[in-house]
Design an enzyme around this catalytic site. Structure first.
Site, mmCIF file in Angstrom:
data_model
loop_
_atom_site.group_PDB
_atom_site.id
_atom_site.type_symbol
_atom_site.label_atom_id
_atom_site.label_comp_id
_atom_site.label_asym_id
_atom_site.label_seq_id
_atom_site.Cartn_x
_atom_site.Cartn_y
_atom_site.Cartn_z
ATOM 1 N N LYS A 80 31.178 47.283 25.636
ATOM 2 C CA LYS A 80 32.322 47.649 26.468
ATOM 3 C C LYS A 80 33.230 48.638 25.737
ATOM 4 C CE LYS A 80 36.173 45.548 29.042
ATOM 5 N NZ LYS A 80 36.857 44.298 29.435
ATOM 6 N N SER A 154 37.819 43.874 34.081
ATOM 7 C CA SER A 154 37.662 45.196 33.523
ATOM 8 C C SER A 154 36.297 45.418 32.873
ATOM 9 C CB SER A 154 38.758 45.433 32.478
ATOM 10 O OG SER A 154 38.655 44.523 31.387
ATOM 11 N N SER A 178 38.720 39.170 33.196
ATOM 12 C CA SER A 178 37.872 40.361 33.101
ATOM 13 C C SER A 178 36.454 40.134 32.610
ATOM 14 C CB SER A 178 38.548 41.413 32.223
ATOM 15 O OG SER A 178 39.674 41.952 32.863
#
Length: 458
Positions: A80, A154, A178
């Site tokens: 990520k 996210s 997230s």
């Protein structure tokens, strides 16, 4: 041409793939090449990756010692874009220039130490602020189950990549849902660990302590293996491979925390109720009970805003962020002074103790993750941040409480909705109860039907 064998291997997951590699039936290079072919074919449609590390991943695969590898030996993992990865910039989904990182963060280093191979950097919403993944910097990331829907946020890029078979697993972070939101949107398993279980170094904390590091994966066992790798443990996979000891006290709750407004869809409600009945059929003691939330949202929202503003302030050129992000930071700077931030943080232990009283009497609480299946992918970056916050809160109101308290929570698949999109529920436990959550989630997975063969048809 993609064969059935290739598809089965791409979706097999880290536990099975690592065993094939250890047994000499699969070479790490073959697995990396398979994912790179799929990324080349599908990433233009999904926009899961910001950067693809093809040459680096192949070189790493060629250097793997399969006779002396760790639990993730030769496993390609998506990283990520809020994790420091040596040789790459951390952009947080922004156009602001960002320096190339000299070293991995502790979480990435732990994965490499376990034998994993970073295969790319995945897209995030700007500053990880939203439960969808769409930015001016990198465009819209899409859900492989339906390209018109979001993969969540996210950690949306990681979830999109894993759900589409473009990586074996993906790193993720969770400051208000997230990890769990993208897992729910994409039919994956996402464990939000207990605060501080996974190191955030070189950062002392993330988002004023709200955010923790974890992963998204396809099965409970795969998720547990990733947490083992992050922590240097072997307990979590072992827990995922056994049933809970004895019968558990499980509370089920759809109660909305005060300050949140949302209507749960018929499909999500049915998935929640089905899981509750399944827990009863498995012999657990199930009752309808809810935490004493109080006005925790009056502390969570300004904490999240201030954490986002603090990150905004670290950017090399904040003026290159979207107007939405600039307005969000401006609101936070105006409304959440250092004094107010400190007062909120000082109240956190008392708030946590009040909410945690329910877990003194039960082992686990079953909650929804989302009020509906995945919403539209094309969420406008021009929307005023307070309107975006309202949209986000109506979509995922049950998630932030575990970030305030620091509890572990795992999102697990719960079927497919009438719109063809994944449904999900979450299990929330006491601090440090990841082993129990994995055991119970694995029991639900086995009793409710194996999730692994369920995958999107791209």
């Amino acid at each position: 041409m993609t064969t059935t064998a290739d598809l089965d291997l791409a979706f097999a997951g880290p536990v099975a793939q690592a065993q094939l590699i250890r047994d000499g039936e699969l070479k790490p290079r073959e697995l990396v090449e398979l994912y790179l072919r799929r990324i080349e074919e599908l990433n233009p449609r999904l926009n899961a990756y910001r950067v693809v590390l093809g040459e680096q991943a192949l070189a790493a695969a060629d250097g793997v010692d399969t006779s002396n590898g760790g639990p993730l030996v030769g496993i390609p993992v998506a990283i990520k874009d809020d994790h420091a990865l040596a040789g790459q910039s951390v952009t947080y989904g922004s156009k602001s220039p960002a320096p190339v990182q000299a070293a991995d963060c502790a979480a990435v280093a732990a994965l490499r130490g376990a034998g994993a191979i970073p295969i790319g950097v995945t897209n995030v919403p700007e500053l990880m602020a939203w439960p969808w993944t769409a930015t001016e910097a990198n465009g819209v990331t899409r859900n492989p189950w339906n390209l018109d829907r979001t993969p969540g946020g996210s950690s949306g890029g990681s979830a999109s990549a894993v759900a589409a078979g473009l990586a074996s697993a993906g790193t993720a972070t969770d400051g208000g849902g997230s990890i769990r939101i993208p897992a729910a949107c994409c039919g994956l398993v996402g464990m939000k660990p207990t605060r501080a279980l996974v190191s955030t170094a070189p950062l002392a904390e993330m988002h004023l302590g709200l955010t923790v590091i974890g992963a998204v994966a396809r099965t409970v066992a795969d998720s547990a293996l990733l947490l083992d790798a992050f922590t240097g443990s072997s307990a979590y996979l072992a827990a995922a491979q056994r049933e809970p000891e004895g019968k558990l006290k499980v509370a089920i709750s759809r109660k909305l925390p005060p300050g949140f407004m949302a209507l749960i869809s018929k499909d999500q409600k049915l998935a929640f109720e089905r899981t509750g009945r399944l827990l009863e059929e498995l012999g657990h003691q199930v009752s309808e009970r809810s935490p004493s939330y109080g006005a925790f949202s009056l502390d969570f929202t300004p904490t999240f805003f201030r954490g986002t503003a603090d990150l905004f302030d670290t950017l090399d050129d904040p003026s290159l962020t979207s107007k939405q992000t600039q307005k969000l930071a401006g609101i936070a700077h105006k409304l959440v002074s250092d004094k107010r931030r400190d007062a909120i943080l000082a109240r956190r232990p008392k708030t946590t103790a009040r909410i945690m009283k329910l877990w003194d009497e039960v082992d686990v609480v079953l909650m929804p993750v989302l009020s509906s299946t995945a919403i539209a992918a094309d969420q406008p970056t021009s929307r005023h941040p307070l309107l975006a916050l309202d949209r986000a809160a109506r979509f995922m109101p049950w998630n932030p409480v575990a970030n305030m308290t620091g509890q572990p929570a795992i999102a697990i698949p719960a079927g497919i909705g009438s719109d063809g999109m994944p449904l999900s529920v979450q299990l929330v436990g006491k601090h440090g109860s990841e082993e129990l959550l994995y055991s119970l989630a694995s029991q639900i997975q086995a009793a409710g039907g194996n999730w692994a063969p369920i995958r999107p048809e791209l």
